[in-house]
Scaffold this active site. Structure first.
Site, mmCIF file in Angstrom:
data_model
loop_
_atom_site.group_PDB
_atom_site.id
_atom_site.type_symbol
_atom_site.label_atom_id
_atom_site.label_comp_id
_atom_site.label_asym_id
_atom_site.label_seq_id
_atom_site.Cartn_x
_atom_site.Cartn_y
_atom_site.Cartn_z
ATOM 1 N N GLU A 192 0.809 -1.212 0.000
ATOM 2 C CA GLU A 192 0.000 0.000 0.000
ATOM 3 C C GLU A 192 0.846 1.268 0.000
ATOM 4 O O GLU A 192 0.401 2.325 0.427
ATOM 5 C CB GLU A 192 -0.954 -0.023 1.198
ATOM 6 N N SER B 169 -10.656 8.816 0.007
ATOM 7 C CA SER B 169 -10.809 8.020 1.227
ATOM 8 C C SER B 169 -12.050 8.409 2.013
ATOM 9 O O SER B 169 -12.618 9.498 1.848
ATOM 10 C CB SER B 169 -9.560 8.147 2.105
ATOM 11 N N SER C 29 -6.727 -2.362 2.148
ATOM 12 C CA SER C 29 -7.044 -1.872 0.801
ATOM 13 C C SER C 29 -7.620 -2.953 -0.101
ATOM 14 O O SER C 29 -7.510 -2.876 -1.322
ATOM 15 C CB SER C 29 -5.802 -1.240 0.138
#
EC number: 6.3.2.4
Length: 317
Positions: free
Chosen positions: A18, A289, A154
């Site tokens: 990530e 996000s 994720s």
């Protein structure tokens, strides 16, 4: 600190899967705090990091790190013993949340609802054979499953399983990212994410963000590609359902001893009951996000919100 602005070092990047997401989160934090005139710098976790931090002694370290390097508790444990002040959950609490089967057990023991699941190691899967393992799993669970790495974020290595023949490949995909796979009964319903912030009155749930991916699956691309997913904040659910989702997110935050901020991923079934899937100790803070979207929906700007989180850390809360 009176009359001065805090010095902040934002950690981002790293070598996890990530990394790119972390770099984007870090930039957003830097931009938000820099708008206040704060002294904000960035650093990557490398062999010089701890020495540099101990020499510099910033007022606060903000680990905007995703994946193992920032969320498995190891780096946070080193920050604990170094005496440095930092944002987010301490090492032991982060380790609990990072391990999805452990997090589910803790939340269940605290009275929260979470889907039935089985955790399978790569070694057992190989030793007893795929057919035997799959037959045993399907003996107690339906074919409607979600398979994911026991540790990770994720949605990397996550597969939605509709038929039994998809299960072996789904397990192998999960084992690419972790030595254990979590096989979870799929709950069909509305996906939501609920951010939690610590405040003067304790942990507070932010408005639930409803997640509607255009592809039907909220995977890695759907999370970080603009336009790939529609978000509704607040979620389009009855007020009492939204309240129940917020309560469940707070239960998870408190039960695992999380600190400053977290985000719980939930699914709300057709009867309006929220189910806990996992918690994130350092939620994504990119432009797509969920926690920033929830903050903005309350009328707060990100600069003041991130400043308030930083001030709590400075105050030792």
């Amino acid at each position: 600190m009176a009359g001065t602005t805090p010095s902040v070092v934002v950690l981002s990047g790293g070598i996890s899967h990530e990394r790119d997401v972390s770099l984007r989160s870090g930039r957003r934090v830097v931009d938000a705090l820099a708008r206040l005139g704060w002294a904000v710098t960035t650093a990557e976790p490398d062999a010089r990091l701890l020495t540099a931090l101990l020499e510099q002694r910033p007022d606060v370290v903000w680990p905007a790190l995703h994946g193992a390097s920032g969320e498995d508790g190891s780096l946070r444990a080193l920050l604990d013993v170094s005496g440095l002040t930092y944002i987010g959950s301490r090492g032991p609490a982060a380790r609990l949340a990072w391990d999805k089967p452990t997090a589910k057990r803790i939340v269940s023991d605290a009275g929260g609802t979470t889907p039935a699941s089985v955790t399978l190691t790569r070694e057992v899967f190989r030793e007893i054979g795929a057919r035997s393992a799959i037959d045993t799993i399907l003996g107690s669970m339906s074919e409607q499953l979600v398979v994911k790495p026991a540790r990770g974020g994720s949605a990397q290595g996550v597969t939605v399983v509709d038929e039994a023949q998809q299960l072996p490949r789904a397990l192998m995909d999960a084992f690419t990212y972790a030595d254990e796979a979590l096989i979870e009964q799929r709950i069909t319903g509305t996906e939501v994410a609920v951010g939690v912030l610590d405040g003067d009155e304790g942990a507070e749930a932010l408005p639930a963000v409803e997640i509607v991916p255009r592809s039907g699956f909220y995977g890695f691309e759907e999370r970080y590609t603009a336009g790939a997913t529609r978000f509704y904040t607040p979620a389009r659910v009855p007020a009492e359902v939204a309240e129940a989702a917020g309560d469940l997110a707070v239960v998870a935050h408190r039960a695992m001893g999380l600190r400053h901020l977290s985000r719980a991923d939930l699914v709300i079934d057709g009867e309006g009951r929220p189910w806990f899937l996992e918690s994130n100790v350092m939620p994504g803070l990119t432009e797509t996000s969920l926690l920033p979207q929830a903050l903005l929906s309350t009328g707060r700007d990100l600069s003041s919100a991130y400043a308030a989180i930083t001030q709590r850390a400075l105050a030792g809360a």
